[in-house]
Design a protein around this motif. Structure first.
Motif, PDB file in Angstrom:
ATOM      1  N   ASP A 109       0.876  -1.170   0.000  1.00  0.00           N
ATOM      2  CA  ASP A 109       0.000   0.000   0.000  1.00  0.00           C
ATOM      3  C   ASP A 109       0.911   1.216   0.000  1.00  0.00           C
ATOM      4  O   ASP A 109       1.742   1.349   0.900  1.00  0.00           O
ATOM      5  N   SER A 148       1.274   5.559  -0.231  1.00  0.00           N
ATOM      6  CA  SER A 148       0.541   6.795   0.015  1.00  0.00           C
ATOM      7  C   SER A 148       0.961   7.908  -0.928  1.00  0.00           C
ATOM      8  O   SER A 148       0.460   9.028  -0.806  1.00  0.00           O
ATOM      9  N   THR A 151      -3.009   4.698  -2.765  1.00  0.00           N
ATOM     10  CA  THR A 151      -4.094   5.415  -2.089  1.00  0.00           C
ATOM     11  C   THR A 151      -3.485   6.707  -1.566  1.00  0.00           C
ATOM     12  O   THR A 151      -2.796   6.692  -0.550  1.00  0.00           O
ATOM     13  N   ARG A 164     -12.048   4.600  -2.524  1.00  0.00           N
ATOM     14  CA  ARG A 164     -11.962   4.677  -1.076  1.00  0.00           C
ATOM     15  C   ARG A 164     -13.164   5.453  -0.553  1.00  0.00           C
ATOM     16  O   ARG A 164     -13.489   6.526  -1.059  1.00  0.00           O
ATOM     17  N   HIS A 172     -12.504   0.347  -0.721  1.00  0.00           N
ATOM     18  CA  HIS A 172     -11.417   0.508   0.237  1.00  0.00           C
ATOM     19  C   HIS A 172     -11.878   1.416   1.374  1.00  0.00           C
ATOM     20  O   HIS A 172     -12.466   2.478   1.118  1.00  0.00           O
ATOM     21  N   HIS A 214     -10.213   2.838   5.136  1.00  0.00           N
ATOM     22  CA  HIS A 214      -9.180   2.827   6.192  1.00  0.00           C
ATOM     23  C   HIS A 214      -9.666   3.830   7.234  1.00  0.00           C
ATOM     24  O   HIS A 214      -9.569   5.032   7.044  1.00  0.00           O
ATOM     25  N   SER A 221      -5.702   4.661  12.380  1.00  0.00           N
ATOM     26  CA  SER A 221      -4.590   3.889  12.930  1.00  0.00           C
ATOM     27  C   SER A 221      -4.814   3.654  14.416  1.00  0.00           C
ATOM     28  O   SER A 221      -5.002   4.602  15.179  1.00  0.00           O
ATOM     29  N   GLY A 228      -8.032  -1.546   4.827  1.00  0.00           N
ATOM     30  CA  GLY A 228      -6.982  -0.629   5.270  1.00  0.00           C
ATOM     31  C   GLY A 228      -6.156  -1.220   6.398  1.00  0.00           C
ATOM     32  O   GLY A 228      -6.086  -2.442   6.594  1.00  0.00           O
ATOM     33  N   GLY A 229      -5.522  -0.344   7.165  1.00  0.00           N
ATOM     34  CA  GLY A 229      -4.630  -0.800   8.239  1.00  0.00           C
ATOM     35  C   GLY A 229      -5.138  -0.356   9.589  1.00  0.00           C
ATOM     36  O   GLY A 229      -6.340  -0.278   9.825  1.00  0.00           O
ATOM     37  N   GLY A 230      -4.197  -0.080  10.498  1.00  0.00           N
ATOM     38  CA  GLY A 230      -4.570   0.465  11.802  1.00  0.00           C
ATOM     39  C   GLY A 230      -4.720  -0.556  12.907  1.00  0.00           C
ATOM     40  O   GLY A 230      -5.290  -0.245  13.953  1.00  0.00           O
ATOM     41  N   TYR A 231      -4.210  -1.795  12.708  1.00  0.00           N
ATOM     42  CA  TYR A 231      -4.372  -2.857  13.705  1.00  0.00           C
ATOM     43  C   TYR A 231      -3.450  -2.602  14.892  1.00  0.00           C
ATOM     44  O   TYR A 231      -2.260  -2.350  14.718  1.00  0.00           O
ATOM     45  N   GLU A 274      -4.142  -3.765   5.135  1.00  0.00           N
ATOM     46  CA  GLU A 274      -2.940  -2.950   4.896  1.00  0.00           C
ATOM     47  C   GLU A 274      -2.235  -2.570   6.204  1.00  0.00           C
ATOM     48  O   GLU A 274      -2.162  -1.398   6.553  1.00  0.00           O
ATOM     49  N   GLY A 286       0.532  -1.452   8.635  1.00  0.00           N
ATOM     50  CA  GLY A 286       1.864  -0.843   8.662  1.00  0.00           C
ATOM     51  C   GLY A 286       2.422  -1.087  10.050  1.00  0.00           C
ATOM     52  O   GLY A 286       3.295  -1.924  10.273  1.00  0.00           O
TER      53      GLY A 286
HETATM   54  C1  LIG Z   1      -1.471   4.653   7.030  1.00  0.00           C
HETATM   55  C2  LIG Z   1      -2.313   3.718   6.268  1.00  0.00           C
HETATM   56  C3  LIG Z   1      -2.274   2.353   6.541  1.00  0.00           C
HETATM   57  C4  LIG Z   1      -1.458   1.759   7.666  1.00  0.00           C
HETATM   58  O1  LIG Z   1      -1.889   2.129   8.926  1.00  0.00           O
HETATM   59  P1  LIG Z   1      -1.213   1.468  10.233  1.00  0.00           P
HETATM   60  O2  LIG Z   1      -1.833   2.188  11.351  1.00  0.00           O
HETATM   61  O3  LIG Z   1       0.247   1.707  10.122  1.00  0.00           O
HETATM   62  O4  LIG Z   1      -1.517   0.023  10.196  1.00  0.00           O
HETATM   63  C5  LIG Z   1      -3.009   1.520   5.741  1.00  0.00           C
HETATM   64  N1  LIG Z   1      -3.769   1.998   4.731  1.00  0.00           N
HETATM   65  C6  LIG Z   1      -3.845   3.320   4.449  1.00  0.00           C
HETATM   66  C7  LIG Z   1      -4.678   3.787   3.335  1.00  0.00           C
HETATM   67  C8  LIG Z   1      -3.120   4.218   5.210  1.00  0.00           C
HETATM   68  O5  LIG Z   1      -3.189   5.510   4.938  1.00  0.00           O
END
Ligand SMILES: *Cc1c(COP(=O)(O)O)cnc(C)c1O
Length: 426
Positions: free
Chosen positions: A76, A78, A99, A140, A187, A189, A192, A222-225, A265, A267
């Motif tokens: 993914d 940015s 994205t 998204r 999508h 997200h 985080s 998305g992410g944010g786990y 996704e 990170g």
């Molecule tokens: C920042 C971001 C992530 C990752 O988020 P984490 O908190 O690091 O897991 C995933 N997808 C998108 C679109 C993001 O902007």
């Protein structure tokens, strides 16, 4: 109750060795932790297939990207710039999904090479449709709610500019029809460090959207786990959440006959706990008996801004200069960075960017080491780089105990100033 924190993957004796060999401040990334985290996430239960996209903005250093590629990850990105860094690391453009808030010049060439495009606004969808009619696209959505560790990390809801506002879906479908685009991926997200209950609510919401757009085959969450970083943090069971999401996808199949492929996704989850920042204690000062004991380190905002920007407390560990941990002589201390600004303080009051609070640490003396944990992500990639003209820190990969590889050299003064030109006034 306050407790002292411990090292995540380094052994005490490695600290002076690394500091002497590579200097401080120094980022160290542990490959076996990265691998373990990637394997955990890629084995999350899912109904009809799972793609794990490493979120490049967490840490885009070339060797890290190449390692995720070797593990089999997708990506993914940015920005177009991050996509180029992936390509430079040997990653196939087809494995990348863009994205971005800004679609910079050169995006078309990347899409021609196979990079997938996730439209984050009607304008972006139009831009893509004009250039690539008759192809597949992703959109998204901002579902109107979100969840994150702090508001600055919550990327859903009315305060967030990310994605198409949920009521614009019909307009997006009309635009897609105009350019004969197939909306293949939805999508979302939401932020985080989100709460998993909100993620599950997002899934239900997204499945409603998928019902309205029958061409969707991929659901990207998305992410944010969350990760368990501090002693006081709870354990998060992402497999259990995955199993519940899988059940929701199966119910969707029963209703519609459509098998949705799941994408995530992460990170932070993949990289945050795989990185440690080694710094050296350069001074110890006190503001008197009604004040505090301060440990000053040779890093700070120039390596990590999460404490100051989000009020986020990272696990901090003092290691004596001989390479042993002191567990008896502990006291409350504040940790300050080397920048000449009062905000360069690594001991904020939790979730408060305006105040500071001491933490329980081994009593540090000059030339001891202070390790900042949870610094694999959003540290080296997100900081107040070159403030006070301190050079960017070096980065090292830990292949095994006592086996390291330098993956980024420390910056030089010449590199900091290389683009400057003299003002030639007569
Ligand atoms: C920042 C971001 C992530 C990752 O988020 P984490 O908190 O690091 O897991 C995933 N997808 C998108 C679109 C993001 O902007």
């Amino acid at each position: 109750m306050k407790t002292i924190e411990y090292l995540k993957f380094l052994e005490y004796s490695e600290i002076p060795v690394l500091a002497k060999k590579y200097g401080t401040p120094l980022f160290v990334y542990d490959l076996s932790t990265i691998k373990k985290n990637y394997e955990y996430f890629s084995s999350i239960p899912n109904a009809y297939g799972l793609t794990v996209r490493y979120s490049v903005k967490a840490n885009p250093t070339r060797a890290i990207l190449a390692y995720f590629n070797q593990l089999g990850a997708s990506f993914d990105v940015s920005s177009v710039w991050e996509a180029h860094r992936c390509i430079n690391a040997g990653i196939d453009a087809k494995k990348i999904l863009l994205t971005a808030q800004e679609i910079s010049a050169g995006w078309e060439t990347l899409c021609e090479a196979g990079m997938k495009f996730d439209a984050g606004s009607l304008q972006q969808l139009k831009m893509y449709g004009e250039k690539f009619p008759d192809t597949e696209v992703s959109v998204r959505i901002n579902p109107g709610f979100g969840s994150g560790l702090v508001k600055k990390l919550t990327s859903g809801g009315a305060h967030s500019s990310f994605g198409l506002w949920y009521s614009q879906l019909d307009e997006a479908v009309t635009l897609a029809e105009r350019y004969s685009l197939t909306i293949k991926r939805i999508h979302l997200h939401i932020g985080s460090g989100h709460d998993s209950e909100v993620l599950e609510k997002t899934v239900n919401y997204a499945l409603d959207l998928c019902t309205k757009v029958p061409t969707v085959t991929h659901l990207n969450l998305g992410g944010g786990y969350k990760v368990t970083a501090l002693n006081s943090d709870p354990y998060y069971d992402h497999h259990a959440v995955g199993a519940r999401i899988g059940t929701a996808l199966e119910k969707f199949y029963d209703k519609t006959g459509r098998e949705l492929h799941l994408e995530v996704e992460p990170g932070t989850f993949l990289i945050a706990l795989a990185g440690s920042l080694i710094t050296r204690v350069i001074d110890v000062v006190s503001t008197g008996s009604d004040g505090y004991r301060f440990i000053k380190i040779d890093g700070g905002l120039t390596e990590i801004m999460r404490p100051s920007f989000y009020g986020m407390l990272h696990p901090l560990v003092v290691i004596k200069q001989s390479g042993v941990a002191e567990t008896h002589d502990i006291c409350e201390q504040m940790v300050c960075g080397h920048c000449c600004i009062a905000g360069d303080n690594l001991t904020p009051t939790a979730d408060n960017t305006e105040d500071f609070a001491p933490v329980l640490l081994a009593r540090a003396e000059i030339n001891d080491y202070l390790i900042v944990e949870r610094t694999g992500g959003y540290a080296s990639s997100m900081n107040v780089k070159n403030f006070n003209s301190y050079p960017e820190a070096a980065e090292v990969c830990r292949i095994a105990k006592n086996n390291y590889r330098l993956i980024r050299e420390r910056q030089t003064l010449e590199q900091i100033t290389q683009n400057e030109r003299n003002l030639l006034l007569k």
